[in-house]
Motif scaffolding. Structure first.
Motif: not given
Length: 143
Positions: A53-58, A60-63
């Motif tokens: 449920g935590q915002m996943p790494l992919q 969280r990172l900017p495009k």
């Protein structure tokens, strides 16, 4: 040795795991899944990258960044390259044979970088405005 006497080596064949077939099998009751929790239940798995449920790494990172798939079909050649080539007529095949462009190249453009003193006729090859001016000043042509 006869065909009817052939058998696999000792330990090569192992009986498959039969889960949920009673206490004597060693995999009865919970069938090796442990007690409770998402992974113990049928259909109890999550998608790849799920972090509870935590915002996943992919996410969280900017495009960032993009590389066009058509780049491998485009190539650039400098005026210096044409000078070194020393051919009167230059086309795509000539450049490929000389190793100036890759084998996959379909579109080639001459850019204004370096000097050109010899007369060169381009066939089926593009050129920037500056490069075209230099080629024509040297007595060549761009077709």
């Amino acid at each position: 040795m006869e065909l009817n006497t052939i058998k696999p080596a000792d330990g090569a064949k192992k009986a498959r795991r039969r889960v949920g077939r009673g206490i004597g099998s060693g995999l009865g009751k919970t069938a090796g899944r442990g007690h409770k929790g998402q992974k113990s239940r049928s259909g109890g798995y999550h998608k790849v990258g799920f972090e509870g449920g935590q915002m996943p790494l992919q996410r969280r990172l900017p495009k960032r960044g993009f590389k066009s798939a058509s780049l491998k079909f485009n190539a650039e050649v400098t005026l210096t390259d044409l000078q070194r080539l020393g051919a009167a007529e230059v086309d795509l095949l000539t450049l490929k044979q000389a190793g100036l462009v890759g084998e996959l190249a379909k579109v080639v453009k001459v850019i204004k970088s370096g000097e050109l003193t010899t007369k060169v006729a381009l066939k089926g090859i593009g050129a920037t405005a500056g490069a075209k001016a230099v080629i024509e000043a040297a007595g060549g042509s761009v077709a």
